[in-house]
Enzyme design. Structure first.
Site, PDB file in Angstrom:
ATOM      1  N   GLY A 210      11.317 -23.947  17.863  1.00 32.80           N
ATOM      2  CA  GLY A 210      10.155 -24.485  17.155  1.00 32.80           C
ATOM      3  C   GLY A 210      10.534 -25.235  15.885  1.00 32.80           C
ATOM      4  O   GLY A 210      10.055 -26.349  15.639  1.00 32.80           O
TER       5      GLY A 210
ATOM      6  N   HIS B  26      12.430 -23.795  36.603  1.00 31.95           N
ATOM      7  CA  HIS B  26      13.428 -23.739  35.535  1.00 31.95           C
ATOM      8  C   HIS B  26      14.127 -22.391  35.668  1.00 31.95           C
ATOM      9  O   HIS B  26      13.994 -21.505  34.857  1.00 31.95           O
ATOM     10  CB  HIS B  26      12.695 -23.845  34.194  1.00 31.95           C
TER      11      HIS B  26
ATOM     12  N   GLY C 167       5.511 -20.918  17.019  1.00 33.29           N
ATOM     13  CA  GLY C 167       6.853 -20.322  17.045  1.00 33.29           C
ATOM     14  C   GLY C 167       7.737 -21.131  16.108  1.00 33.29           C
ATOM     15  O   GLY C 167       8.010 -22.301  16.380  1.00 33.29           O
TER      16      GLY C 167
ATOM     17  N   ASN D 125       6.729 -12.001  27.151  1.00 35.09           N
ATOM     18  CA  ASN D 125       6.259 -13.352  26.817  1.00 35.09           C
ATOM     19  C   ASN D 125       4.874 -13.650  27.385  1.00 35.09           C
ATOM     20  O   ASN D 125       4.135 -14.463  26.832  1.00 35.09           O
ATOM     21  CB  ASN D 125       7.288 -14.401  27.242  1.00 35.09           C
TER      22      ASN D 125
ATOM     23  N   ARG E 242      15.881 -15.490  32.746  1.00 37.67           N
ATOM     24  CA  ARG E 242      14.618 -15.905  32.123  1.00 37.67           C
ATOM     25  C   ARG E 242      13.475 -15.004  32.594  1.00 37.67           C
ATOM     26  O   ARG E 242      12.555 -14.711  31.862  1.00 37.67           O
ATOM     27  CB  ARG E 242      14.305 -17.368  32.475  1.00 37.67           C
TER      28      ARG E 242
ATOM     29  N   GLY F 105      10.781 -20.356  15.294  1.00 33.49           N
ATOM     30  CA  GLY F 105      12.160 -19.888  15.497  1.00 33.49           C
ATOM     31  C   GLY F 105      13.096 -21.065  15.736  1.00 33.49           C
ATOM     32  O   GLY F 105      12.852 -22.176  15.243  1.00 33.49           O
TER      33      GLY F 105
ATOM     34  N   ASP G 213       3.694 -19.173  12.997  1.00 34.70           N
ATOM     35  CA  ASP G 213       4.464 -18.034  13.511  1.00 34.70           C
ATOM     36  C   ASP G 213       3.749 -16.761  13.106  1.00 34.70           C
ATOM     37  O   ASP G 213       2.909 -16.758  12.197  1.00 34.70           O
ATOM     38  CB  ASP G 213       5.888 -18.046  12.946  1.00 34.70           C
TER      39      ASP G 213
ATOM     40  N   ASN H 261       9.836 -19.150  28.002  1.00 37.09           N
ATOM     41  CA  ASN H 261      10.292 -18.734  29.336  1.00 37.09           C
ATOM     42  C   ASN H 261       9.734 -17.382  29.755  1.00 37.09           C
ATOM     43  O   ASN H 261       9.359 -16.591  28.897  1.00 37.09           O
ATOM     44  CB  ASN H 261      11.829 -18.661  29.330  1.00 37.09           C
TER      45      ASN H 261
HETATM   46  N1  APR Z   1       2.654 -15.920  17.736  1.00 38.24           N
HETATM   47  C1  APR Z   1       3.413 -16.812  17.074  1.00 38.24           C
HETATM   48  N2  APR Z   1       4.755 -16.742  17.048  1.00 38.24           N
HETATM   49  C2  APR Z   1       5.334 -15.726  17.693  1.00 38.24           C
HETATM   50  C3  APR Z   1       4.594 -14.757  18.392  1.00 38.24           C
HETATM   51  C4  APR Z   1       3.193 -14.881  18.404  1.00 38.24           C
HETATM   52  N3  APR Z   1       2.412 -14.024  19.039  1.00 38.24           N
HETATM   53  N4  APR Z   1       5.473 -13.874  18.939  1.00 38.24           N
HETATM   54  C5  APR Z   1       6.705 -14.286  18.606  1.00 38.24           C
HETATM   55  N5  APR Z   1       6.629 -15.403  17.852  1.00 38.24           N
HETATM   56  C6  APR Z   1       7.716 -16.166  17.221  1.00 38.24           C
HETATM   57  C7  APR Z   1       8.819 -15.278  16.658  1.00 38.24           C
HETATM   58  O1  APR Z   1       8.419 -14.672  15.443  1.00 38.24           O
HETATM   59  C8  APR Z   1       9.944 -16.275  16.492  1.00 38.24           C
HETATM   60  O2  APR Z   1       9.969 -16.836  15.193  1.00 38.24           O
HETATM   61  O3  APR Z   1       8.391 -16.988  18.145  1.00 38.24           O
HETATM   62  C9  APR Z   1       9.632 -17.356  17.536  1.00 38.24           C
HETATM   63  C10 APR Z   1      10.689 -17.473  18.614  1.00 38.24           C
HETATM   64  O4  APR Z   1      11.839 -17.934  18.013  1.00 38.24           O
HETATM   65  P1  APR Z   1      13.309 -17.472  18.459  1.00 38.24           P
HETATM   66  O5  APR Z   1      13.363 -15.981  18.533  1.00 38.24           O
HETATM   67  O6  APR Z   1      14.275 -18.175  17.577  1.00 38.24           O
HETATM   68  O7  APR Z   1      13.408 -18.004  19.947  1.00 38.24           O
HETATM   69  P2  APR Z   1      13.725 -19.509  20.427  1.00 38.24           P
HETATM   70  O8  APR Z   1      15.172 -19.654  20.656  1.00 38.24           O
HETATM   71  O9  APR Z   1      13.023 -20.465  19.540  1.00 38.24           O
HETATM   72  O10 APR Z   1      13.045 -19.498  21.874  1.00 38.24           O
HETATM   73  C11 APR Z   1      11.633 -19.424  22.020  1.00 38.24           C
HETATM   74  O11 APR Z   1      11.625 -20.824  23.954  1.00 38.24           O
HETATM   75  O12 APR Z   1      13.411 -21.698  25.154  1.00 38.24           O
HETATM   76  C12 APR Z   1      12.438 -20.694  25.102  1.00 38.24           C
HETATM   77  O13 APR Z   1      13.442 -18.803  26.269  1.00 38.24           O
HETATM   78  C13 APR Z   1      13.054 -19.308  25.004  1.00 38.24           C
HETATM   79  O14 APR Z   1      11.026 -18.087  25.392  1.00 38.24           O
HETATM   80  C14 APR Z   1      11.942 -18.514  24.391  1.00 38.24           C
HETATM   81  C15 APR Z   1      11.255 -19.537  23.484  1.00 38.24           C
END
Ligand code: APR
Length: 310
Positions: free
Chosen positions: A14, A175, A9, A95, A88, A11, A33, A120
Site C-alpha cells: 500500500g 494468481h 492498507g 484475509n 496464498r 503496509g 490502515d 491474496n
Molecule cells: N483495515 C485496514 N488495514 C488493515 C486491516 C483492516 N481491516 N487489516 C490489516 N490491515 C493492514 C495492516 O495493518 C498492514 O499495515 O494491511 C497492511 C498490510 O501490509 P503488510 O503486512 O506490509 O502486507 P503487504 O506486503 O502490503 O501485503 C498486503 O497484498 O500482495 C498482497 O499477499 C499480500 O494479502 C497481502 C496484501
C-alpha cells in the site's frame, strides 16, 4: 488534483503504491490502515518527499473511512502477507474477514468507485469484494496478471539480454500455482518467444514465473513481494484514470467468456474510465484451454471452501 484514489492498507504494498501514484502525478491519495499512526506517518513522509520529487499530489493518512469519501478508485491491499512455507491460499480465512469489513466501509463511502483488489488469495478476495460491495463486475477488478506477466517479462529479458521495453507477455488463470503463462502470445519486438528460446528453457521460465511470489517470500522471510505488486497496481490505476483503453491481464468476473461463468479469473481485459470495459477473448489451443479450465477449477474449489468459513 481532480482524481482521488484510496489505498487501503498502509503496509509494504500500500505505501509503495501510494508513492508510485503521487510520483506519477496521477491523483490525490488517501492511505487508510487499521493501525493508528501508521498511515498518518507514511503519508506525512510522502508529503515531505513531494518538494524534492516535484509533484503536488496530496497524500492523507487516516484510520477513518470518512476521509475516503467519494474516491474514484479504491485499491485494497489490506491483509496479511504470506511467510515462507505458506501458500496464498493459507491466507483465505484471515484475509476474507479483512476484505469483507474493508469493502463494506469502502462501498458505503465511495459507492461509485472502482475497486482494485490486491490482497491474496487474489481470485477469492475478488469474490469477497464483488459480493460485499454489490458493485457491477466492471467496477471490481483484481490485480494479478500484470504482476505475473511482469515477472515473466523480466525473466525473458534476463534470458535474451533484451530491453524489457521490447517484451510483451501474457499470463492467464488464477494468481496461484495453476496460473497459465502463454509463451505463444509472449513476444520480443513482436516475435513469439517460441521462436527465440528452446522449449525446455521456456518451460523453466514458466515455472519460475509460477513460483515468482514464493521465490521472493523465501528471500524476505518476513513478508512477500511489494515493489512489483505496487507497480502493477499503479499501471491499472493509471489506465483507468487516464482512460487509456489499455489491454492488461486482470482478474475479472467472467460471465461465459472462455466458457467460464460466475468466477473471477485472470484474462486480458480493456481498462478505461469505466473500469473493466471489455473482456478480450483470445484463441487458445486445446492445451491452453485445458490449463485455464484447470486453473478455474482451483479457484472454484477455493471459493467453495470460503463459503464454509464463518
Ligand atoms: N483495515 C485496514 N488495514 C488493515 C486491516 C483492516 N481491516 N487489516 C490489516 N490491515 C493492514 C495492516 O495493518 C498492514 O499495515 O494491511 C497492511 C498490510 O501490509 P503488510 O503486512 O506490509 O502486507 P503487504 O506486503 O502490503 O501485503 C498486503 O497484498 O500482495 C498482497 O499477499 C499480500 O494479502 C497481502 C496484501
Amino acid at each position: 488534483m481532480d482524481k482521488k484514489v484510496t489505498v487501503v492498507g498502509a503496509g509494504n504494498v500500500g505505501a509503495t503504491l501510494a508513492q508510485r501514484l503521487c510520483e506519477k502525478v496521477l491523483c490525490d491519495v488517501v492511505l487508510v490502515d487499521i493501525i493508528e499512526g501508521l498511515p498518518q506517518g507514511k503519508a506525512l513522509d510522502l508529503t515531505e518527499a513531494a518538494p524534492v520529487e516535484k509533484h503536488d499530489a496530496h497524500v492523507v493518512g487516516t484510520n477513518s473511512y470518512e476521509d475516503t469519501k467519494d474516491s474514484d478508485i479504491v485499491v485494497i491491499t489490506a491483509g496479511v502477507p504470506r511467510k515462507p512455507g505458506m501458500s496464498r491460499d493459507d491466507l483465505l480465512s484471515v484475509n476474507k474477514k479483512i476484505i469483507s469489513s474493508v469493502t463494506e466501509q469502502v462501498a458505503k463511502y465511495s459507492p461509485n468507485s472502482i475497486l482494485i483488489v490486491v490482497s491474496n488469495p487474489l481470485d477469492a478476495m475478488c469474490h469477497v469484494a464483488h459480493d460485499v460491495s454489490g458493485f457491477p463486475r466492471n467496477r471490481v477488478i483484481g490485480m494479478a496478471g500484470v504482476l505475473d506477466s511482469a515477472r515473466f517479462r523480466s525473466f525473458i529479458s534476463m534470458e535474451l539480454n533484451v530491453s524489457v521495453d521490447n517484451i510483451h507477455a501474457f499470463v492467464l488463470g488464477s494468481h496461484g500455482d495453476s496460473m497459465v503463462p502463454l509463451p505463444r502470445y509472449s513476444t520480443v519486438a513482436g516475435i513469439p518467444i517460441t521462436e527465440l528460446i528452446p522449449q525446455k528453457r521456456i518451460d523453466e521460465l514458466v515455472e519460475r514465473t509460477r513460483n515468482g511470489g514464493t521465490e521472493i517470500v523465501n528471500f524476505l522471510k518476513t513478508g512477500s513481494a511489494f515493489y512489483a505488486p505496487a507497480s502493477s497496481a499503479a499501471e491499472m490505476v493509471e489506465a483507468i484514470i487516464r482512460d487509456r483503453k489499455k489491454i492488461l491481464p486482470c482478474c475479472i468476473y467472467l460471465e461465459g467468456e472462455y466458457g467460464i461463468r460466475n468466477l473471477y479469473i485472470g484474462v486480458p481485459a480493456k481498462l478505461g474510465k469505466n473500469g473493466m470495459e471489455e473482456v478480450i477473448q483470445i484463441k487458445l489451443t486445446a492445451e491452453e484451454e485445458a490449463a485455464l479450465k484447470k486453473s478455474a477449477a482451483a479457484v472454484e474449489e477455493l471459493v467453495e471452501a470460503m463459503k464454509k468459513l464463518a
